[in-house]
Each structure stands twice: as C-alpha cells, then as structure tokens.
Design an enzyme around this catalytic site. Structure first.
Site, PDB file in Angstrom:
ATOM      1  N   LYS B  64       0.857  -1.195   0.000  1.00 58.12           N
ATOM      2  CA  LYS B  64       0.000   0.000   0.000  1.00 58.12           C
ATOM      3  C   LYS B  64       0.891   1.243   0.000  1.00 58.12           C
ATOM      4  O   LYS B  64       1.904   1.284   0.724  1.00 58.12           O
ATOM      5  CB  LYS B  64      -0.895  -0.037   1.249  1.00 58.12           C
ATOM      6  CG  LYS B  64      -1.971   1.035   1.291  1.00 58.12           C
ATOM      7  CD  LYS B  64      -2.876   0.825   2.510  1.00 58.12           C
ATOM      8  CE  LYS B  64      -3.990   1.836   2.612  1.00 58.12           C
ATOM      9  NZ  LYS B  64      -4.873   1.616   3.779  1.00 58.12           N
ATOM     10  N   SER B 139      -9.722   1.434   2.752  1.00 54.45           N
ATOM     11  CA  SER B 139      -8.882   2.186   1.867  1.00 54.45           C
ATOM     12  C   SER B 139      -7.815   1.364   1.143  1.00 54.45           C
ATOM     13  O   SER B 139      -7.255   1.823   0.142  1.00 54.45           O
ATOM     14  CB  SER B 139      -8.192   3.304   2.652  1.00 54.45           C
ATOM     15  OG  SER B 139      -7.339   2.773   3.634  1.00 54.45           O
ATOM     16  N   SER B 163      -9.902  -0.905   6.971  1.00 53.49           N
ATOM     17  CA  SER B 163      -9.312  -0.656   5.647  1.00 53.49           C
ATOM     18  C   SER B 163      -8.576  -1.834   5.030  1.00 53.49           C
ATOM     19  O   SER B 163      -8.231  -1.796   3.847  1.00 53.49           O
ATOM     20  CB  SER B 163      -8.367   0.546   5.714  1.00 53.49           C
ATOM     21  OG  SER B 163      -9.116   1.732   5.770  1.00 53.49           O
TER      22      SER B 163
END
Lengths: 87, 468
Positions: B64, B139, B163
């Site tokens: 990420k 996310s 997330s």
C-alpha cells in the site's frame, strides 16, 4: 447544526482555504451524525488511558542518520529549512 | 521456487505480465518496481549457489502506498506527496527484504487512507476485479485488487477502521487486522496512530499466517509494539474449533443488512456449529455509537498528523518567495483532496474548546465502554462473529456524495480498531457475482486462535475463481 461561520473559523485556524461550496453541507451532515453520541449514556464513564512506563521507552539518545535529509528539500539554507515570512 | 520447479525470474516475470495484462482496467498499482526482474535474478543466483535464502524465495508482494520503501515514491495517493521519495524503510519492509520478498509495486488507496472505496484516491479509483463497475472497497483497495487479480501473492495494507478487512471482503481475499501493537507501524505514514495497524491481504488464511510470522513482533522504533515471543502462527493452524464458544454480535446483523449478507452469515454460523463450535447471540450496545466515536477520534488525530504537510518539509513544488506564512500554507494545502480537507476541518472542530465535551471526550468514553463490553464478552466467548461489511460492494460513484451512508459501511469493522482486538475477513460467498466476507474477532493477543478458526471456516467453502 454547525454554522457556515463556525466551519470557516475552524478552517482558518487550520490554514485551509475553502473553495468548494459543498464542503459546508457535507461537514454539517458529518457533525450532525455525531450527535448520536448524545444518547450513548456515557457521561459517567471513565476514559481509559494506556500508560507506558518511562523505563519501557527506548533510550533517548542520538542515532546517526547518514543521509543528509535537508538536501532532499527544495528550499533550505545551510542546515535550516527556508520558510515564508511570518510578517 | 525452493524446489527449482520455477525460477524466481519466471515467477516474477509472469506476475509482471499479469500486471501488464489486467492493471489498465483495474488500476490497482500507482507505481511498478522496474527492478523486480533483476532482483529475482539475484535470488535465483543465491538459490543456485546454495546461499542463505529467506523464506519468501522472491515472492511477489504489493505494498500500500502509505508504507515507506527506501528510495521509492510513497504518495499516499495524494497530490501533496506526488514526488515524495521515502528516505528509509518501514520495519515491515526491512523484515520482508530480509526474507527475500520482491516488492512488485506500490498500490492504490483512498488519499491518506481516508475512505472505504478508493474513490478518494487523487489518482483515480481502483476497480473491483469481480465487476469493474463496482468499488473494490478501501482504503487498501489496491492491495485487495492486486491479490484478487493475481498481480501478486500477498499485499500489505493498513487498517484504521476496516481498511484491510473491507476491501478483502469486497474482493474475496483474506484480510487480517492484528492485535494493536503486534506489527510495527514504523514507516507507515500516520493517519490515526492510536488505532491503526498494518495487516496482510492474501488469498488464503495460511498465507496470512505466513506473512504474520514474518512481520510481527516488537520493534524499538515503535514503542506501541508488543512482544509476541516469536509465535509461529502457521503451526497447528489446522487445530479446528471444536469446543470453542462463538458470540454472534447482535448489533452487527440488524437493521440495514443486505439479505444475502445475512443469509451467508447464518450459513457460516451453521458451518462453525457443524465443526463443533457453539454459537450464541451477544449484545454490545456501544456498537451503535462506534462509527461516530471512530470518526471523531480519527479526524482529531488526522488533523494533527496532517499538519506537517506544509510544502516545506513535504511537497516542495513552489517557492516561498513572495508569500506570507499563512497564505503559503493555505495554498500548499489546496493540494489535499476534498475528503482529506473535510476530515481535517472535522479534526479541528470536534476537539476544539466549547465542542470537545460534546464530541471528542464523549467519543473516548464510548471507546472505553465498548472496550469494557467486548472484554466482558471474551470472558464468555473465545471468538466473535459478524459479516465483515453489512452490504455488498456498491457501484463506483453510487455513495460518494452521501458521507453518512459511507460512514455506516464501517459499522462492523471499527469495533476491532477501537478496542485493539485482532480481526479477520474470510471470503465466504458470492452473491450476484459479488463477494461476501465473514469477520471473526478474537481477544487481544489471541491472533493464533483467530487464524485457526478462520482456517477452519475457510475450509468449509469452495468459491469460484475471479472472472478476469
């Protein structure tokens, strides 16, 4: 209900310029939702905090870092970051 | 790769080919590691020469884009950090490098991890590989997409309110949020430090346990980390759940739940009972207030954490000449996207004088009471169960203008963050071509038991392949 003036005041304190007119309505909706906490019945609740003994923290000592981080910035002088004038 | 059936170079080559083939339509990646093939060749050399080789053997992993890899762009999917090159490795990256992992690229997220659909990425949304009209969740949406679409074997995401688990549920992958402190946050760009954690997204529970073995443990660079005594999460993963007591969280299967999600949850409960567990309903009435508490606490921490983005220490794309300090910072912050701007304003408002008692302090009290309630539940139960997300994935753009509707999608995931408990999303069903995940939660530091239960549940279902 949060007024437009309140939102603008907070934004100014946070150095955020509001140029999106939808922000007032959305922030108001979000804060309006938070009013649900009024019915949570937690007035007498103690806030729990996680304590860490100072002896459990890492030693407060200088750790050398070989790279010159300051040189990664666009605007610096010597070992100082260049910032805009305050006044 | 260990046995020589396939070289690291071939495996990474095929992975890069898959990224080339599918990522134009899925947009999981924000940047690709151009040196991945060269790094794979180095690993092959080590294997051939009988040198010491790490446990990953060149395994392709995506990261990420809010986790720092030294000398690599780390944008947080924000224009503010468009050209930011990380000067050091996050601890999780150091650990994976030591095990000969290869980072194939950095993956998409909602800007600064604020969102649950990746629609708030400044570089455009990722698409759900199960149906590209739908969001992949967030996310850590890019992480889930890259794992689901075979663009890597595993990914690291971060989970502040779900997330990792939310996109895992939406993309039919495993998503793991460990006990708070089990994985170092050093090198994770901060959003809400008191509750966020790095966690793996994988295709199987065994892979999640494998990743946890590599990245968990105490770190002198993060004083919130806890010692796990080098626990082996893979060992005895097939122990089963016979005799375990599982609480069904009443508030997470109530109003607003999609019927197909409810049906899948009931089915999962039956399967667990069939494996020898006993399941019984439990009430955590603070869950009703958890989303409001979560957004107040995270916005407050974000307001503080994001104050550093001033174009002087980060950003640096226009000169300081001719500006007064406040107007300069105001101009710099225009590079933050609309959701980040809104949350910063919220973060300034809710803890401010005159409002803190109504919002921030009350949110902390809800957090305390919720923690007490869940700790009481764990005196009776070994695990808790709920659907990961109460609804199916939704269409891109469908909810973007309704902040409260977006808030409520987090209702089942934020509890684990606010209370520091470990939680996992296990792919469980497909309804109308869209995935459904089941969430299991365990008591703090019972991560091993949680993975054993997740493994047992995973083995009860066989899901179709992703249609890409």
């Amino acid at each position: 209900m949060v007024s437009r003036e309140e939102i603008e005041h907070v934004a100014k304190l946070m150095r955020i310029e509001i140029d999106d007119p939808t922000i007032y309505e959305r922030v108001d909706k979000m804060i309006g939702y938070f009013d649900i906490l009024d019915s949570a019945g937690v007035e007498s609740e103690e806030i729990s905090v996680r304590e860490i003994q100072i002896t459990n923290l890492r030693e407060d000592k200088y750790i050398p870092f070989d790279e010159k981080l300051i040189e990664k910035l666009n605007s610096y002088k010597g070992t100082y970051v260049r910032a805009p004038k305050m006044v | 790769m260990k046995s020589g059936n396939i070289s690291a170079e071939d495996f990474i080559g095929k992975t890069m080919e898959q990224i080339q083939n599918v990522d134009d339509s899925l947009h999981a990646f924000l940047s690709i590691n151009d040196k991945a093939i060269d790094q794979a060749r180095e690993i092959d050399k080590k294997i051939k020469s009988g040198g010491k080789i790490g446990q990953c053997f060149g395994m392709p992993i995506s990261i990420k884009d809010n986790i720092c890899i030294k000398d690599t762009k780390t944008t947080c999917a924000s224009k503010m950090l468009e050209n930011f090159i990380a000067p050091y490795d996050a601890t999780v990256i150091t650990k994976l490098k030591q095990q000969d992992a290869i980072f194939v690229g950095k993956v998409n997220l909602d800007e600064f991890a604020m969102g649950l659909s990746t629609e708030f990425s400044a570089y455009g949304p990722s698409k759900n590989p199960w149906n590209t009209d739908y969001v992949p969740g967030g996310s850590s949406g890019g992480s889930a997409v890259s794992v689901s679409a075979f663009e890597c074997v595993a990914s690291l995401g971060s989970d502040t309110g779900g997330s990792v688990r939310n996109p895992a549920s939406f993309c039919s992958t495993v998503g793991y949020k460990p006990t708070y402190g089990l994985i170092s946050r050093y090198g994770l760009i901060s959003y809400a430090n008191s509750i966020e954690q790095i966690g793996p997204l994988t295709r199987t529970v065994e892979d999640a346990a494998f990743m946890l073995n590599l990245i968990a443990g105490i770190d002198p660079n993060d004083n919130t980390t806890v010692d796990n005594n080098n626990e082996d999460y893979l060992k005895d993963i097939n122990s089963g759940i016979e005799g375990k007591k599982i609480g069904i969280i009443k508030e997470m299967i109530g109003e607003g739940i999609d019927p197909s999600v409810l049906s899948a949850t009931k089915d999962a409960i039956s399967k667990l009972e069939g494996l020898g567990a006993t399941c019984e309903e439990v009430s955590l009435d603070m869950v009703k207030y958890s989303v409001a508490a979560y957004y107040i606490i995270t916005a407050t921490e974000a307001g503080s954490n994001l104050a550093r983005y001033d174009n002087l220490r980060y950003g640096y794309d226009f000169s300081v000449e001719g500006y007064e300090f406040n107007s300069y910072i105001e101009k710099a912050r225009k590079k933050l996207g609309p959701e980040v701007t809104r949350r910063m304003i919220l973060g300034g408002f809710v803890p401010s004088a005159g409002h803190a008692g109504k919002y921030f302090l009350k949110a902390l009290k809800v957090k305390s009471k919720l923690t007490r309630q869940i700790n009481d539940a764990f005196k009776k139960f070994d695990l808790l169960i709920s659907p990961t997300v109460p609804i199916l994935p939704f269409k891109i753009g469908e909810k973007i203008n309704d902040p409260v509707a977006l808030f409520l999608i987090d209702i089942n995931t934020v509890t684990a963050n606010l209370t520091g408990k470990p939680a996992i999303s296990i792919p469980y069903a497909i309804s109308n071509g869209l995935p459904i995940g089941i969430q299991l939660i365990a008591n703090s530091m019972n991560d091993k038991l949680l993975l054993q239960a997740a493994y047992a549940l995973e083995k009860t279902v066989k899901l179709p392949e992703v249609p890409i």
